[in-house]
Scaffold this active site. Structure first.
Site, PDB file in Angstrom:
ATOM      1  N   TYR A   1      41.238  45.523  31.376  1.00 41.41           N
ATOM      2  CA  TYR A   1      41.868  44.873  32.533  1.00 41.41           C
ATOM      3  C   TYR A   1      42.557  45.884  33.454  1.00 41.41           C
ATOM      4  O   TYR A   1      42.651  45.668  34.656  1.00 41.41           O
ATOM      5  CB  TYR A   1      42.916  43.852  32.078  1.00 41.41           C
TER       6      TYR A   1
ATOM      7  N   LYS B   1      35.180  45.826  18.334  1.00 39.28           N
ATOM      8  CA  LYS B   1      33.729  46.034  18.400  1.00 39.28           C
ATOM      9  C   LYS B   1      33.479  47.476  17.966  1.00 39.28           C
ATOM     10  O   LYS B   1      32.893  48.292  18.698  1.00 39.28           O
ATOM     11  CB  LYS B   1      33.247  45.738  19.839  1.00 39.28           C
TER      12      LYS B   1
ATOM     13  N   ASP C   1      31.894  39.536  18.151  1.00 44.97           N
ATOM     14  CA  ASP C   1      30.812  38.536  18.213  1.00 44.97           C
ATOM     15  C   ASP C   1      30.861  37.638  16.976  1.00 44.97           C
ATOM     16  O   ASP C   1      30.741  36.412  17.064  1.00 44.97           O
ATOM     17  CB  ASP C   1      29.432  39.207  18.380  1.00 44.97           C
TER      18      ASP C   1
ATOM     19  N   ASP D   1      41.383  37.376  25.626  1.00 47.80           N
ATOM     20  CA  ASP D   1      41.218  36.391  26.699  1.00 47.80           C
ATOM     21  C   ASP D   1      40.152  35.380  26.293  1.00 47.80           C
ATOM     22  O   ASP D   1      40.351  34.163  26.374  1.00 47.80           O
ATOM     23  CB  ASP D   1      40.801  37.119  27.990  1.00 47.80           C
TER      24      ASP D   1
ATOM     25  N   ASP E   1      40.733  31.304  24.583  1.00 49.25           N
ATOM     26  CA  ASP E   1      40.165  30.093  25.195  1.00 49.25           C
ATOM     27  C   ASP E   1      39.351  29.320  24.167  1.00 49.25           C
ATOM     28  O   ASP E   1      39.411  28.095  24.085  1.00 49.25           O
ATOM     29  CB  ASP E   1      39.236  30.441  26.377  1.00 49.25           C
TER      30      ASP E   1
HETATM   31  C1  IPM Z   1      44.454  34.016  31.049  1.00 54.50           C
HETATM   32  C2  IPM Z   1      43.665  33.962  32.309  1.00 54.50           C
HETATM   33  C3  IPM Z   1      43.945  35.240  33.096  1.00 54.50           C
HETATM   34  C4  IPM Z   1      43.441  36.407  32.271  1.00 54.50           C
HETATM   35  C5  IPM Z   1      43.368  35.264  34.505  1.00 54.50           C
HETATM   36  C6  IPM Z   1      43.761  34.038  35.314  1.00 54.50           C
HETATM   37  C7  IPM Z   1      43.744  36.524  35.234  1.00 54.50           C
HETATM   38  O1  IPM Z   1      42.322  33.801  32.044  1.00 54.50           O
HETATM   39  O2  IPM Z   1      45.699  34.086  31.126  1.00 54.50           O
HETATM   40  O3  IPM Z   1      43.844  33.983  29.977  1.00 54.50           O
HETATM   41  O4  IPM Z   1      42.249  36.747  32.319  1.00 54.50           O
HETATM   42  O5  IPM Z   1      44.240  37.000  31.567  1.00 54.50           O
HETATM   43 MG    MG Z   2      41.887  33.429  30.016  1.00 52.37          MG
END
Ligand code: IPM
Ligand code: MG
Length: 355
Positions: free
Chosen positions: A140, A190, A222, A246, A250
């Protein structure tokens, strides 16, 4: 206690506005005074000031004991110059406040187990994971980076880089977090392909020498993505870098079936920490009193626990939320047959009543 409030975009305004009612009530109940000040971040900041993270916002956050954030982004700003996208505001404030730890718990509320996407026999084994994501390093922020043209063609790259100190400090946090849970850490990397991951793994193993009571395992990213849906009960704490974290957070949140329920905390060496729901700005339902405020309300509970050492107040919020679910109140995202449909305000009112 000074809290800087950053509602942001989309449903951010509504969920944060409702969560603050809960904070007020907690203050009344326990005799704590929370002073709040609001600032702009994301798309609304671009509209008002031309940048996603105005200097005034950074100053107000740094002057606070904690930050509460709603969400940033939306279709309105999708075609804007990438250098000032709303997301840059979020990345910027993480960096400015030195928030290298991102705690993302993904657990199943027993009242919502029907909403879970996994087979009942898989869920029965348990689903209570916390992703400890490194937040201010990795690909990032790595340099060099490039988005341009080379040899007459479009060309771009980023750099995934980690210093030993960055790996060591996040590993330490993961081991500490595991101590308060079931004592298992899985480090995700990885290392079969990436040099940066081999460094990551070596340092995690070395730091583990200070935590002999914790069981450490390693997994390639993975495989981890697959194992999370195949049998999440094998995980307790997952520690990983910024990009993998990230994606996996999710996934971990989504399998619970209630991404609208899950809070997060971003922490540095000292306050202010930043607390926000895991979900996004949901522009499709913004301004319609449909959003689920519980992830933001639970983010407040994380704030009280981690930034203010107010475990009792945090527990009170957690229990009020559980009781509200028990009573069958549901926003659209977690609606089930036979439950009572409420909006963002209605859900908050029942949490307030239960407090
Ligand atoms: C998160 C989001 C952010 C990230 C974005 C909105 C920049 O996806 O907080 O997970 O990638 O960190
Ligand atoms: Mg995210």
């Amino acid at each position: 206690m000074k809290i800087c409030v950053l509602p942001g975009d989309g449903i951010g305004q509504e969920i944060v506005g409702q969560a603050l009612r809960v904070l007020d009530k907690v203050g009344d109940k326990f005799g704590n005074t929370f002073e709040t000040t609001e600032a702009l971040i994301g798309g609304c900041a671009i509209d008002a000031e031309g940048v996603p993270l105005p200097a005034d916002t950074v100053a107000k956050c740094k002057d606070s004991d904690a930050v509460l954030l709603g969400a940033v982004g939306g279709p309105k700003w999708d075609t804007i110059d990438p250098a000032i996208r709303p997301e840059k505001g979020l990345l910027g404030i993480r960096k400015e406040l030195g928030l290298f730890v991102n705690l993302r718990p993904a657990n199943l509320f027993k009242q919502l187990s029907d909403a879970c996407y996994l087979r009942p026999d898989i869920v029965a084994r348990g689903l209570d994971v916390i992703v400890v994501r490194e937040l201010t390093g990795g690909i990032y922020f790595g340099e060099p980076r490039f988005d341009g043209v080379k040899d007459g063609e479009r060309f771009g790259y980023n750099t995934m880089a980690y210093h030993e100190y960055e790996i060591r400090r996040i590993a330490k946090i993961a081991f500490e977090v595991a101590r308060k849970r079931t004592g298992r850490v899985c480090s995700v990397d990885k290392a079969n392909v990436l040099d940066v991951s081999r460094v990551w793994r070596e340092i995690v193993i070395d730091e583990h020498k200070n935590y002999p009571d914790i069981a450490l395992s390693h997994m390639y990213v993975d495989n981890a993505a697959m194992q999370l849906v195949r049998d999440p009960s094998q995980f307790d704490v997952i520690v990983t870098g910024n990009l993998f974290g990230d994606i996996l957070s999710d996934e971990a949140a989504a399998i619970t079936g209630s991404i609208g329920m899950l809070p997060s905390a971003s922490l540095g060496e000292s306050n202010p920490g930043l607390y926000e729901p895991i979900h996004g700005s949901a522009p499709d339902i913004a301004g319609q009193d449909k959003a689920n405020p519980l992830a933001t309300i639970l983010s407040l509970s994380m704030m009280l626990r981690h930034s203010f050492d107010m475990d009792e107040q945090a527990e009170c919020i957690d229990l009020a939320v559980e009781k509200t679910l028990e009573q069958g109140y549901r926003t659209g995202d977690i609606m089930q047959d036979g439950c009572k449909a409420v909006g963002c305000i209605g859900m908050t009112e029942s949490v307030l009543a239960n407090l």
